[in-house]
Every structure is written in C-alpha cells, then in structure tokens.
Design a protein around this motif. Structure first.
Motif, short mmCIF file in Angstrom:
data_model
loop_
_atom_site.label_atom_id
_atom_site.label_comp_id
_atom_site.label_asym_id
_atom_site.label_seq_id
_atom_site.Cartn_x
_atom_site.Cartn_y
_atom_site.Cartn_z
N TYR A 75 18.36 -2.72 -20.44
CA TYR A 75 17.79 -2.13 -19.40
C TYR A 75 18.46 -2.17 -18.10
CZ TYR A 75 16.72 -6.91 -18.02
OH TYR A 75 16.56 -8.17 -17.94
N SER A 76 17.84 -1.11 -16.97
CA SER A 76 18.57 -1.18 -15.76
C SER A 76 17.26 -1.61 -14.80
CB SER A 76 19.22 0.08 -15.47
OG SER A 76 20.23 0.61 -16.41
N LEU A 77 17.65 -1.97 -13.72
CA LEU A 77 16.70 -2.66 -12.92
C LEU A 77 16.65 -1.52 -11.61
CD1 LEU A 77 17.66 -6.58 -12.56
CD2 LEU A 77 15.86 -5.41 -13.82
N LEU A 78 15.50 -1.20 -11.17
CA LEU A 78 15.15 -0.34 -10.33
C LEU A 78 14.38 -0.80 -9.22
CD1 LEU A 78 15.83 2.76 -9.08
CD2 LEU A 78 13.67 3.40 -10.24
N GLY A 79 14.64 -1.18 -7.94
CA GLY A 79 13.92 -1.76 -7.08
C GLY A 79 13.06 -0.87 -6.39
N PHE A 80 11.97 -1.37 -5.81
CA PHE A 80 10.70 -0.61 -5.04
C PHE A 80 11.57 -0.03 -4.00
CE2 PHE A 80 7.13 -3.45 -6.93
CZ PHE A 80 7.31 -2.98 -8.06
N GLY A 81 12.37 -0.72 -3.10
CA GLY A 81 13.17 0.30 -2.15
C GLY A 81 13.79 1.29 -2.51
N ASP A 82 14.02 1.42 -3.59
CA ASP A 82 14.89 2.42 -4.19
C ASP A 82 14.03 3.73 -4.50
OD1 ASP A 82 17.48 1.21 -3.66
OD2 ASP A 82 17.21 0.18 -5.77
N ILE A 83 12.70 3.24 -4.66
CA ILE A 83 11.79 4.25 -4.94
C ILE A 83 11.11 4.69 -3.73
CG2 ILE A 83 9.66 4.53 -6.22
CD1 ILE A 83 10.59 2.44 -8.18
N LEU A 84 10.75 3.76 -2.92
CA LEU A 84 9.82 4.04 -1.76
C LEU A 84 10.47 4.86 -0.54
CD1 LEU A 84 7.68 0.89 -1.61
CD2 LEU A 84 7.03 2.80 -2.43
N VAL A 85 11.66 4.51 -0.05
CA VAL A 85 12.07 5.21 0.93
C VAL A 85 12.51 6.65 0.60
CG1 VAL A 85 13.64 5.15 2.89
CG2 VAL A 85 12.67 3.10 2.04
N PRO A 86 13.22 7.02 -0.43
CA PRO A 86 13.61 8.13 -1.02
C PRO A 86 12.31 9.08 -1.18
CG PRO A 86 14.96 6.81 -1.92
CD PRO A 86 14.01 5.83 -1.34
N GLY A 87 11.10 8.40 -1.68
CA GLY A 87 10.21 9.36 -1.99
C GLY A 87 9.29 9.68 -0.83
N LYS A 88 9.57 9.11 0.47
CA LYS A 88 9.09 9.62 1.47
C LYS A 88 9.67 10.83 2.09
CE LYS A 88 5.81 8.03 3.32
NZ LYS A 88 4.44 8.18 2.78
N LEU A 89 10.74 11.17 1.74
CA LEU A 89 11.33 12.36 2.19
C LEU A 89 10.87 13.73 1.85
CD1 LEU A 89 15.32 11.34 1.81
CD2 LEU A 89 13.96 11.48 4.03
N PRO A 90 10.42 13.82 0.76
CA PRO A 90 9.57 15.11 0.43
C PRO A 90 8.37 15.42 1.17
CG PRO A 90 9.93 14.12 -1.66
CD PRO A 90 10.52 13.18 -0.38
N TYR A 91 7.63 14.54 1.78
CA TYR A 91 6.47 14.42 2.70
C TYR A 91 7.01 15.01 3.90
CZ TYR A 91 4.24 12.30 -1.15
OH TYR A 91 3.35 12.02 -2.36
N LEU A 92 8.03 14.53 4.34
CA LEU A 92 8.48 14.82 5.77
C LEU A 92 9.23 15.95 6.05
CD1 LEU A 92 10.16 11.37 6.69
CD2 LEU A 92 7.88 12.42 7.63
N ILE A 93 9.78 16.55 4.72
CA ILE A 93 10.55 17.93 4.75
C ILE A 93 9.47 18.98 4.78
CG2 ILE A 93 11.99 19.27 3.75
CD1 ILE A 93 13.42 16.94 2.82
N SER A 94 8.51 18.67 3.77
CA SER A 94 7.57 20.00 3.84
C SER A 94 6.43 20.10 4.89
CB SER A 94 6.65 19.64 2.51
OG SER A 94 5.80 18.66 2.49
N ARG A 152 2.84 6.28 6.21
CA ARG A 152 3.45 7.26 6.84
C ARG A 152 4.44 7.37 7.74
NH1 ARG A 152 1.05 10.18 3.42
NH2 ARG A 152 -0.98 10.64 3.47
N LEU A 153 5.49 7.95 7.68
CA LEU A 153 6.69 7.65 8.52
C LEU A 153 6.58 8.94 9.79
CD1 LEU A 153 9.43 6.71 6.31
CD2 LEU A 153 8.17 5.20 7.90
N PRO A 154 6.77 8.65 10.76
CA PRO A 154 6.53 9.85 12.03
C PRO A 154 7.33 10.77 11.91
CG PRO A 154 7.28 7.83 12.99
CD PRO A 154 7.32 7.46 11.63
N ASN A 155 8.38 10.67 11.43
CA ASN A 155 9.44 11.92 11.45
C ASN A 155 10.80 11.84 10.49
OD1 ASN A 155 11.45 10.30 13.00
ND2 ASN A 155 10.71 11.32 14.82
N PHE A 156 11.56 12.71 10.29
CA PHE A 156 12.61 12.85 9.40
C PHE A 156 13.57 12.06 10.11
CE2 PHE A 156 16.56 14.56 7.86
CZ PHE A 156 16.22 14.58 6.50
#
Length: 110
Positions: free
Chosen positions: A91-110, A19-23
């Motif tokens: 194939y293309s490479l997608l790092g976990f950091g490119d998934i996890l941090v942007p993935g937290k944004l929808p939880y903070l906006i709602s 959990r991140l505390p805020n936006f």
C-alpha cells in the motif's frame, strides 16, 4: 479499512465546512505545505538515527507501539509486476493534508 472510511468521511466533512477566502491564500498554503512535505519526507531521514522519515514514522505509528491514528489513507498498490510483490509494501500512504488543501482549489476557481 475502517480507518480509511473514517478518514475519507473526515476529509469530505472538512472540505464541505472549511472555506478559504481566495485563490491567493489557498495557493500560498499549498506551496508551503508542499515544501513542508518535501522536508519531512525526504530530508529528515538524513537527521534521524534510524534513517527513517519523521512523517512516515508518525503516520505509521513508528517506534515499538505500531498504533495508527487515522491521519493517512492507505491506498492499495495494484501491480502485476513481480518486483513490486517482492518489496513487501502492498500500500501507499496518502495524508489528509494531501487531500484537503488541493481539494479546496476547485471551489475557489469556480
């Protein structure tokens, strides 16, 4: 494919538990990681002897070992272009950091 499944499971688990505390904190973290990615993918090839990106070497198990640890998800390229087939990279490479941090944004906006 097993490493991709493990990586996706790991990412979903982290998105559910961390959990991140805020936006504002999430936005600052996203900007810093964006600059970090730019540096290690596009600028470090100018500093290495082989001319290869440090981040790509780490993600693909660079050097002679070619061992891959699950820190990236390999996304296949689907293209009908004959030029893409000749490049040899399927194939293309997608790092976990490119998934996890942007993935937290929808939880903070709602």
């Amino acid at each position: 494919m097993l490493q991709d499944a493990m990586g996706i499971t790991f990412s979903i688990n982290l998105l559910k538990t961390i959990r991140l505390p805020n936006f504002k904190i999430c936005f600052i973290l996203l900007c810093v990681l964006f600059l970090y990615d730019i540096f290690f993918v596009f600028i470090t090839p100018y500093f290495t002897k082989s001319g290869e990106s440090v981040m790509v070497q780490v993600a693909t198990g660079g050097g002679g070992a070619k061992e891959q640890i699950p820190i990236v998800v390999k996304v296949p390229r689907f293209s009908n272009s004959p030029y893409k087939i000749c490049e040899g990279v399927q194939y293309s490479l997608l790092g976990f950091g490119d998934i996890l941090v942007p993935g937290k944004l929808p939880y903070l906006i709602s």
